[in-house]
Design an enzyme around this catalytic site. Structure first.
Site, PDB file in Angstrom:
ATOM      1  N   LYS A 261      49.212  43.223  35.189  1.00 54.67           N
ATOM      2  CA  LYS A 261      49.035  44.073  35.321  1.00 54.67           C
ATOM      3  C   LYS A 261      50.427  44.026  36.551  1.00 54.67           C
ATOM      4  O   LYS A 261      50.994  43.776  36.387  1.00 54.67           O
ATOM      5  CB  LYS A 261      48.112  43.901  36.799  1.00 54.67           C
ATOM      6  CG  LYS A 261      47.939  44.834  38.014  1.00 54.67           C
ATOM      7  CD  LYS A 261      46.474  44.147  39.319  1.00 54.67           C
ATOM      8  CE  LYS A 261      46.037  45.727  39.866  1.00 54.67           C
ATOM      9  NZ  LYS A 261      45.166  45.099  40.899  1.00 54.67           N
TER      10      LYS A 261
ATOM     11  N   SER B  52      40.410  48.278  40.836  1.00 56.07           N
ATOM     12  CA  SER B  52      42.391  47.983  40.596  1.00 56.07           C
ATOM     13  C   SER B  52      42.540  47.794  39.211  1.00 56.07           C
ATOM     14  O   SER B  52      43.200  48.175  38.478  1.00 56.07           O
ATOM     15  CB  SER B  52      43.786  48.661  41.594  1.00 56.07           C
ATOM     16  OG  SER B  52      43.603  47.024  41.937  1.00 56.07           O
TER      17      SER B  52
ATOM     18  N   SER C 260      38.975  43.352  42.789  1.00 61.19           N
ATOM     19  CA  SER C 260      39.898  44.651  41.804  1.00 61.19           C
ATOM     20  C   SER C 260      40.226  43.701  40.673  1.00 61.19           C
ATOM     21  O   SER C 260      40.870  43.994  39.575  1.00 61.19           O
ATOM     22  CB  SER C 260      40.973  44.492  41.946  1.00 61.19           C
ATOM     23  OG  SER C 260      41.458  46.008  43.250  1.00 61.19           O
TER      24      SER C 260
END
Lengths: 482, 486
Positions: free
Chosen positions: B76, B151, B175
């Site tokens: 990420k 997210s 997330s």
């Protein structure tokens, strides 16, 4: 007491002192803390607040805070909390300063000071750990500001007093005592020029006898004891005059301008930041176990208060003298060395250390450990005074010569012929001469004028060129006159 | 081969059936061919990836491989990786190249994993749909008109579309688990403190936790074996012995007590999701688990409490992005405050600005006690609810998201609707517990549904055991989105 305070006003002062802790690395990063390095050469990823970095607490800083707490008889919190103080400024890389807010590591405690021979206890509110900010350099770059983050993250102990001081002199005495203590216990180098020890003063005034506090102003940028004293005096006068003219004091932060010798407004309370303190979620609460405190206590040097009590009890010194001797670790150590070399006689030693030696150190602006006359040398002189080899007066001359580097006491006494006459026969001969030449004084004494004897002793000293032992001369005079 | 799990690929690498370089080329090719439409990556670096794949091959040849050696992975884009852009999905850091490695990045490097790229995400991890990314939304491979969740939407989409076998993510309020649910992938958020946050750009420090996406619970165990462990650079990292998260995978479920919070199975839960989740729970029961109802009385307060605490921490954490030292700086400004104002107004998107404002407000003098302090008190009550629940069960089961993936744009104008996406995940973060989501069926429109398992503190091995046994009996996790499978 200043003139203004004498006219029905009382000055109320509290001090906040930032002592830079003498750790090798910063409080939340591994970067070095040495002063004077090239800009930004001692700023790590944590210090410049790169994305993703995290603070890790330096145990050495905590250990020093514990040492301080123990030295002032304060409470060491078993659990204290680091909080973020949020504001924007270029020399504050994270946009917040890590400090302690609601739960400081040290609370309470006190420091005893002596002002004009009078003792006073100043109570402390708290002492908390925090990180320093960097420096903004506005002068060095045309049309731009430079940011040096070497200082960012340097550990500080902020020490806050109760508003208990009542004059600039008391404030200075407290600041000096604190300055001495932090160096005594080895937590701060005390270098005021480099900013290792910085004071802010909260000053307010009120009619004498009033129980409510007046509105206070905080004065910043006091990097010497002299500035501290002058700034407080100026500020108190300003506030008294302001009120006297029908005005009111506004709560504000003021800056001391050493060039102009005045304080000027920096920001008012209305402009004050809302710092939005909250516990720093990157740091766990600081837990200090009793064992940690005990291990720090075990390694503590003898503290000034304990040493002072010992000087009074074991050496029979006057409390005021003991206080002065323990005002700095260097002086106290020096004194004990003199006593050791002299083989006792602590009171005589104390008189010399507090008298001639302190005057010399003041003149040279030197600490006792840098004295040109070492403790062994001074002890050598004290012994000669005590055994009657030199008079007190001659001894002062010997001391000055020692300070000038002329050698040891015995050599100077011999070279300058300062040995006092203690031979009873020799003194008696001089006394006979003096009595013969001063019949009037002899009659006066017999008529009950005690002072006449002093005059006669003076004549003996004069006739012996100062070498006669005055105590012996007095005795012989009494015998002959009686 | 792109459909294989990490453990299957590791076996092939070990047996020299395939080289790491071939694997890297395979997945890089898929990213190039299929990735464009999904916008799952912010940065892909084939050159770096192939170089580290060759290094992994050398290591494999020396017989010094770990289970992750030679396996392509993605991080990420809020994990700092030296020499890589680390954007956090923000214009603020659009061009920022990290000079250092996050702990997690370091651990994968050490294990010999091959980093192929950095994945798309909601800006600074603030969002549940990946739509707040400065680089545009990532898309759900099951239906590219829909969101992959957020997210960590890019990581979820990349694993679902078989663009990488596994990827890292972070989970501050759901997330990892919510996007895993929406993309039919497996995703785990470990106990707070299990994975170091060093080098993981902070959103809300007390809630953020790194975790992983994979195609199976077993792969999640392998990922955690690399990621988790004490790191002295993170003061909230928990010092405990290194553990093998795969140790209990095969353990039978007989005697397992599965808690079902009554507050999870209400009208807020879409019926299609509810029936998939219940079917999943019944599978556990079939394997010998007993079901017990548990009570989480403060569940309804979790979302409001989260939206006080997380923005409060974020407002402070994001103060460092001021344009002074790195990141976006406005082109012209009148003075220092103008520089701050313009740089931050331009550098941050609407959702980030909204949360900074909320966070600044709740920490302000006069509001702190009513909001921040009160929220912290309720947070403790929520943690206590879970402690009570775990007195009568070993794991808690429920949905990971209230609905299947929703269309892009559907919730962007209504932040509160977006916040409710995390209804079933957020309380786990507030309590600091571990949670995971594994695929348990398909709901409306043939879109995937996840089964959430919540464990007690540091009970990841048990959760993974339950998830693995579930996956031994089902094949939801082996389904791939149309057009992305074999």
């Amino acid at each position: 007491m200043s003139g203004a305070a004498g006219m029905g006003w009382e000055i109320v002062i509290g001090l906040e002192t930032h002592a830079q802790l003498s750790t090798a690395s910063k409080i939340f990063s591994g970067a070095a803390t040495a002063f004077g390095a090239a800009p930004n050469s001692q700023a790590s990823a944590v210090d410049i607040a790169l994305p993703g970095v995290l603070p890790v607490l330096n145990r050495g800083a905590v250990e020093r805070a514990i040492r301080f707490g123990l030295a002032v008889g304060a409470r060491i919190a078993p659990r204290s909390v680091f909080a973020r103080k949020n504001y924007f400024y270029p020399d504050l890389p994270k946009g917040y300063q890590i400090s302690q807010y609601e739960l400081p590591v040290v609370s309470g405690g006190f420091l005893d000071i002596v002002v004009e021979g009078r003792e006073k206890r100043v109570n402390l509110t708290r002492a908390h750990l925090e990180e320093d900010a960097g420096k903004s350099l506005h002068e060095d770059f045309h049309g731009m500001s430079g940011i040096d983050l070497n200082r960012a993250g340097t550990p500080l102990l902020e020490i806050v007093t109760e508003p208990e001081m009542r004059s600039a002199r008391e404030a200075v005495a407290y600041a000096k005592a604190l300055h001495s203590l932090v160096r005594w216990i080895g937590i701060c180098d005390g270098n005021m020029q480099e900013g290792s020890f910085r004071c802010d003063a909260n000053v307010s005034v009120r009619p004498a006898g009033s129980a409510t506090l007046g509105t206070r102003c905080e004065i910043k940028n006091l990097n010497s004891f002299r500035f501290l004293e002058k700034a407080i005096e100026f500020e108190a006068r300003r506030q008294i005059e302001l009120i006297g003219d029908g005005g009111t004091v506004r709560q504000e932060t003021r800056l001391w301008d050493p060039q102009k010798g005045e304080t000027r407004s920096m920001r008012s309370k209305e402009d004050a930041h809302d710092y939005r303190y909250f516990p720093d979620p990157d740091l766990l609460p600081l837990a200090i176990a009793p064992e940690w405190i005990e291990s720090v206590r075990a390694a503590m040097p003898e503290l000034p208060a304990a040493m002072r009590a010992r000087f009074v009890a074991a050496y029979g010194l006057a409390p005021v003298d003991a206080t002065t001797l323990t005002a700095s670790k260097a002086l106290a150590t020096y004194f004990e060395e003199v006593v050791r070399h002299a083989g006792g006689e602590p009171r005589a030693c104390a008189n010399w250390v507090l008298g001639e030696l302190s005057a010399l150190l003041n003149r040279l602006e030197a600490e006792a450990d840098a004295s040109p006359v070492g403790p062994a040398a001074l002890a050598g002189l004290v012994k000669r005074v005590l055994d009657g080899t030199v008079s007190g007066k001659a001894a002062k001359e010997v001391f000055e010569a020692m300070a000038a580097g002329e050698g040891a006491a015995d050599a100077i006494i011999a070279a300058r012929g300062l040995t006092q006459i203690s031979d009873a026969g020799a003194i008696e001969a001089i006394v006979d001469q003096v009595l013969a030449a001063n019949a009037k004084l002899a009659d006066d004494w017999r008529a009950g004028k005690e002072k006449a004897l002093n005059a006669l002793v003076g004549q003996v000293m004069k006739a012996s060129q100062g070498k006669a032992n005055p105590a012996q001369a007095g005795e012989i005079l009494r015998r002959k006159l009686g | 081969m792109f459909d294989h799990t990490v453990s299957e690929l590791a076996a092939l690498l070990r047996d020299r059936k395939v080289s790491s370089e071939e694997l890297a080329a395979l997945f890089l090719g898929r990213i190039e061919r299929l990735g464009g439409g999904l916008n799952a990556f912010i940065t892909v670096d084939a050159e770096k990836a192939l170089a580290s794949a060759r290094a992994a091959d050398a290591r494999l040849a020396r017989g010094e491989a770990t289970p992750l050696t030679g396996i392509p992975i993605a991080h990420k884009d809020l994990f700092c990786a030296r020499g890589w852009k680390t954007t956090c999905g923000s214009r603020m850091l659009a061009d920022w190249v990290s000079p250092y490695d996050a702990h997690v990045v370091e651990q994968f490097d050490r294990a010999g994993a091959v980093l192929v790229g950095k994945t798309n995400m909601d800006e600074f991890a603030m969002g549940s749909s990946n739509e707040s990314s400065f680089f545009g939304p990532a898309r759900n491979p099951w239906d590219p008109s829909r969101v992959p969740g957020g997210s960590s939407g890019g990581s979820a989409a990349a694993v679902a579309a078989r663009l990488v076998p596994a990827a890292t993510g972070t989970d501050t309020g759901g997330s990892i688990r919510q996007p895993a649910s929406l993309t039919g992938t497996s995703g785990i958020r470990p106990t707070y403190g299990a994975v170091s946050r060093y080098g993981m750009v902070a959103f809300a420090s007390s809630l953020d936790q790194g975790g992983a996406f994979g195609k199976s619970a077993e792969d999640l165990a392998l990922m955690l074996n690399v990621m988790a462990g004490f790191d002295e650079r993170d003061s909230t990292s928990v010092e405990r012995p290194k553990e093998d998260y795969a140790r209990d995978l095969a353990r039978p479920l007989a005697g397992l007590r599965v808690g079902l919070p009554k507050q999870y199975f209400t009208a807020d839960l879409a019926p299609d999701v509810a029936s998939c989740v219940m079917a999943g729970v019944e599978e556990l029961e079939r394997q010998g688990a007993t079901l017990v109802e548990v009570n989480l009385p403060n569940q309804a307060l979790a979302v409001p409490v989260y939206y006080v605490i997380a923005p409060a921490e974020a407002s402070s954490n994001l103060s460092r992005f001021d344009g002074a030292r790195y990141g976006h700086r406005a082109a012209g400004y009148a003075d220092l405050n103008d520089m701050y104002r313009k740089s931050r107004a331009e550098g941050f998107g609407a959702e980030v600005r909204r949360r900074i404002l909320v966070g600044t407000y709740v920490l302000s003098h006069g509001y702190y006690d009513a909001y921040y302090l009160q929220a912290q008190k309720v947070r403790r009550l929520i943690a206590r609810d879970f402690a009570g629940a775990f007195a009568s069960c070993d794991v808690i089961a429920g949905p990971a998201a209230p609905t299947v993936a929703f269309p892009i744009g559907e919730k962007t104008s209504d932040p509160v609707q977006m916040y409710l996406e995390d209804l079933y995940t957020i309380s786990v973060n507030l309590a600091g517990l571990p949670g995971l989501s594994v695929p348990c069926g398909f709901g409306e429109g043939g879109l995937p549904v996840g089964l959430q398992l919540i464990g007690n503190y540091f009970d990841e091995a048990r959760m993974l055991n339950v998830a693995h046994r579930f996956q031994q009996a089902t094949d939801w996790h082996r389904r791939s989105p149309p057009g992305y499978g074999s």
